[in-house]
Write an enzyme that holds these catalytic residues in place. Structure first.
Site, PDB file in Angstrom:
ATOM      1  N   CYS A 155       0.832  -1.174  -0.022  1.00  0.00           N
ATOM      2  CA  CYS A 155      -0.046   0.020  -0.314  1.00  0.00           C
ATOM      3  C   CYS A 155       0.792   1.289  -0.141  1.00  0.00           C
ATOM      4  O   CYS A 155       0.474   2.376  -0.011  1.00  0.00           O
ATOM      5  CB  CYS A 155      -0.876  -0.057   1.225  1.00  0.00           C
ATOM      6  N   HIS A 204      -3.249   6.803   3.402  1.00  0.00           N
ATOM      7  CA  HIS A 204      -3.614   5.461   2.863  1.00  0.00           C
ATOM      8  C   HIS A 204      -5.129   5.332   3.613  1.00  0.00           C
ATOM      9  O   HIS A 204      -5.326   5.640   4.733  1.00  0.00           O
ATOM     10  CB  HIS A 204      -2.900   4.341   3.081  1.00  0.00           C
ATOM     11  N   ASN A 243     -10.305  -0.060   0.673  1.00  0.00           N
ATOM     12  CA  ASN A 243      -8.671  -0.042   0.625  1.00  0.00           C
ATOM     13  C   ASN A 243      -8.212  -0.500  -0.537  1.00  0.00           C
ATOM     14  O   ASN A 243      -8.260  -1.632  -1.005  1.00  0.00           O
ATOM     15  CB  ASN A 243      -8.200  -0.817   1.947  1.00  0.00           C
TER      16      ASN A 243
HETATM   17  N1  ACO Z   1     -17.941  -8.781  10.956  1.00  0.00           N
HETATM   18  C1  ACO Z   1     -18.549  -9.188  12.227  1.00  0.00           C
HETATM   19  N2  ACO Z   1     -17.661  -9.398  13.294  1.00  0.00           N
HETATM   20  C2  ACO Z   1     -16.391  -9.321  12.815  1.00  0.00           C
HETATM   21  C3  ACO Z   1     -15.910  -9.087  11.448  1.00  0.00           C
HETATM   22  C4  ACO Z   1     -16.804  -8.934  10.312  1.00  0.00           C
HETATM   23  N3  ACO Z   1     -16.569  -8.472   9.429  1.00  0.00           N
HETATM   24  N4  ACO Z   1     -14.633  -9.124  11.323  1.00  0.00           N
HETATM   25  C5  ACO Z   1     -14.031  -9.595  12.758  1.00  0.00           C
HETATM   26  N5  ACO Z   1     -15.072  -9.762  13.405  1.00  0.00           N
HETATM   27  C6  ACO Z   1     -15.195 -10.107  14.728  1.00  0.00           C
HETATM   28  C7  ACO Z   1     -13.946 -10.910  15.272  1.00  0.00           C
HETATM   29  O1  ACO Z   1     -14.168 -12.159  14.948  1.00  0.00           O
HETATM   30  C8  ACO Z   1     -14.020 -10.781  16.760  1.00  0.00           C
HETATM   31  O2  ACO Z   1     -15.075 -11.525  17.256  1.00  0.00           O
HETATM   32  P1  ACO Z   1     -14.777 -12.108  18.862  1.00  0.00           P
HETATM   33  O3  ACO Z   1     -14.681 -10.904  19.710  1.00  0.00           O
HETATM   34  O4  ACO Z   1     -15.819 -13.005  19.032  1.00  0.00           O
HETATM   35  O5  ACO Z   1     -13.258 -12.889  18.736  1.00  0.00           O
HETATM   36  C9  ACO Z   1     -14.533  -9.106  16.890  1.00  0.00           C
HETATM   37  O6  ACO Z   1     -15.235  -9.036  15.693  1.00  0.00           O
HETATM   38  C10 ACO Z   1     -13.553  -8.034  17.155  1.00  0.00           C
HETATM   39  O7  ACO Z   1     -12.499  -8.404  16.196  1.00  0.00           O
HETATM   40  P2  ACO Z   1     -11.214  -7.493  16.171  1.00  0.00           P
HETATM   41  O8  ACO Z   1     -10.012  -8.158  15.162  1.00  0.00           O
HETATM   42  O9  ACO Z   1     -10.773  -7.209  17.595  1.00  0.00           O
HETATM   43  O10 ACO Z   1     -12.046  -6.157  15.418  1.00  0.00           O
HETATM   44  P3  ACO Z   1     -11.110  -4.844  15.130  1.00  0.00           P
HETATM   45  O11 ACO Z   1     -12.141  -3.862  15.838  1.00  0.00           O
HETATM   46  O12 ACO Z   1      -9.727  -4.717  15.486  1.00  0.00           O
HETATM   47  O13 ACO Z   1     -11.606  -4.573  13.560  1.00  0.00           O
HETATM   48  C11 ACO Z   1     -10.277  -4.586  11.514  1.00  0.00           C
HETATM   49  C12 ACO Z   1     -10.873  -5.488  12.690  1.00  0.00           C
HETATM   50  C13 ACO Z   1     -11.433  -3.860  10.996  1.00  0.00           C
HETATM   51  C14 ACO Z   1      -9.510  -5.619  10.388  1.00  0.00           C
HETATM   52  C15 ACO Z   1      -9.131  -3.783  12.406  1.00  0.00           C
HETATM   53  O14 ACO Z   1      -8.401  -4.470  12.996  1.00  0.00           O
HETATM   54  C16 ACO Z   1      -8.357  -2.814  11.097  1.00  0.00           C
HETATM   55  O15 ACO Z   1      -8.788  -2.403  10.494  1.00  0.00           O
HETATM   56  N6  ACO Z   1      -7.064  -3.451  11.186  1.00  0.00           N
HETATM   57  C17 ACO Z   1      -6.044  -2.513  10.183  1.00  0.00           C
HETATM   58  C18 ACO Z   1      -6.767  -3.315   8.811  1.00  0.00           C
HETATM   59  C19 ACO Z   1      -5.635  -2.665   7.756  1.00  0.00           C
HETATM   60  O16 ACO Z   1      -5.437  -1.480   8.085  1.00  0.00           O
HETATM   61  N7  ACO Z   1      -5.347  -3.231   6.647  1.00  0.00           N
HETATM   62  C20 ACO Z   1      -4.480  -2.683   5.660  1.00  0.00           C
HETATM   63  C21 ACO Z   1      -3.323  -3.494   5.583  1.00  0.00           C
HETATM   64  S1  ACO Z   1      -1.956  -2.576   4.492  1.00  0.00           S
HETATM   65  C22 ACO Z   1      -2.850  -2.581   3.466  1.00  0.00           C
HETATM   66  O17 ACO Z   1      -3.339  -1.633   3.263  1.00  0.00           O
HETATM   67  C23 ACO Z   1      -2.444  -3.560   2.374  1.00  0.00           C
END
Ligand code: ACO
Length: 322
Positions: A110, A247, A277
């Site tokens: 990215c 980003h 993204n």
């Molecule tokens: N729908 C419903 N529930 C979900 C989903 C979904 N799509 N995805 C995860 N959950 C659940 C998980 O299973 C978890 O359940 P549990 O508590 O029963 O175990 C709960 O939601 C919380 O999960 P977390 O991983 O703690 O959720 P978080 O608030 O961290 O959000 C996310 C997840 C959106 C992926 C976040 O961590 C994030 O945005 N991280 C950065 C990602 C990023 O920037 N990626 C780009 C990478 S670099 C590039 O651009 C290539």
């Protein structure tokens, strides 16, 4: 002497996929996706290829810069992978637009746009070029595991391009890498040597894998540190920056950076709600949107900052020149 941005272009994929699509295939909801990420919609390539949309974005940028493909001295394409491993996406674009200059793909995930700008800066400084085309294009949907709810909702496909000419718009640029394959990766195709028993051969699993929380922490700490360093090294007060163009990964990452800088949300434009993204393409697409809607004007200072797989990061400050 480095560069000015002389033209921008972008092209999203044609097929809109809103959050309700995911409600039908995985255990998720529009509400969860919207509140945790800010994403409502993304676009996927279905009938077109990555080369098609990358070419369209390149042509739009060339038209705006008022130069012909013949006048290009170099094409740099930032992508995780083009439609072909070989030829490179940059060579496919070169052929489609009728250019004759060298063309190369780079992969900084990215952060690709910032890496491409940094490479371009060196070419301009060494007087090797007059005009460079940068195209950032990623087909993230082909790397998504549509049974993994924590990743498949995040990404979209798209392409963005800029044409650079000689000039003095670049006020600051810095890129970094922190080699790490644990928290964000996509494995390459496994070899299938005929003398290794089939049962011993690793199965292909080319889907994106991510520890979302760790990537989130990396993103917030890296982006805020990078921005702090950019402002202090360039001696530019944050109040002078018209837009922080970050980003587009997650609305909450944008908000954390905004809080850290004590800035107003209006200075953090976004399109992730509509496009998700789009990896390397996310900043140049957003830049093109701001340019086409005349939100950036001559003399405005913009700060670009990205993070991505690798793990990589990059930040630049640019004065808009037209
Ligand atoms: N729908 C419903 N529930 C979900 C989903 C979904 N799509 N995805 C995860 N959950 C659940 C998980 O299973 C978890 O359940 P549990 O508590 O029963 O175990 C709960 O939601 C919380 O999960 P977390 O991983 O703690 O959720 P978080 O608030 O961290 O959000 C996310 C997840 C959106 C992926 C976040 O961590 C994030 O945005 N991280 C950065 C990602 C990023 O920037 N990626 C780009 C990478 S670099 C590039 O651009 C290539």
């Amino acid at each position: 002497m480095s560069f000015i941005i002389a033209g921008t272009g972008s092209c999203a994929a044609q097929t809109n996929i809103d959050n309700t699509f995911f409600e039908k295939i995985i255990d998720t909801s529009d509400k969860w996706i919207t509140t945790r990420t800010g994403i409502k919609n993304r676009t996927f390539l279905t009938d077109e290829s990555l080369t098609d949309i990358a070419t369209k974005s390149a042509i739009a940028a060339l038209e705006e810069a008022c130069i012909s493909a013949d006048e290009l001295d170099f094409i740099i394409c930032a992508t995780l992978q083009g439609d072909y491993i070989m030829p490179s996406l940059s060579c496919m674009i070169q052929k489609n637009i009728g250019a004759h200059c060298p063309a190369v793909d780079i992969n900084a995930a990215c952060t690709g746009f910032l890496y491409a700008l940094d490479i371009a800066d060196s070419y301009f400084k060494s007087d090797k070029v007059r005009n460079i085309l940068i195209v950032c294009a990623d087909n993230m949907s082909k790397f998504l595991d549509f049974s993994d709810r924590s990743t498949c909702i995040l990404f979209g496909d798209g392409a963005g391009a800029v044409v650079l000419k000689n000039g003095n718009s670049l006020k600051y640029i810095n890129i970094t890498a922190h080699g790490d394959k644990e928290i964000l990766y996509i494995k390459g195709t496994q070899h299938k040597l005929p003398f290794i028993e089939k049962s011993m051969q690793e199965k292909d699993d080319n889907y994106l894998k991510m520890d979302g929380q760790k990537v989130f922490k990396f993103a917030v700490s890296t982006v805020t540190e990078d921005i702090k360093r950019a402002l202090s090294d360039s001696n530019i007060d944050s109040s002078l920056i018209k837009y922080f163009i970050l980003h587009q990964a997650n609305q909450r990452i944008l908000e954390c950076s905004q809080d850290f800088l004590k800035e107003v949300p209006e200075k953090f434009p976004k399109n992730l709600n509509n496009l998700g993204n789009t990896s390397a393409a996310s900043i140049p697409i957003l830049l093109d949107e701001l340019n086409k809607t005349k939100k950036i004007k001559k003399g405005d200072l913009i700060l670009l900052s990205a993070f991505g797989g690798g793990m990589t990061s990059g930040t630049a400050i640019i004065e808009w020149s037209y």
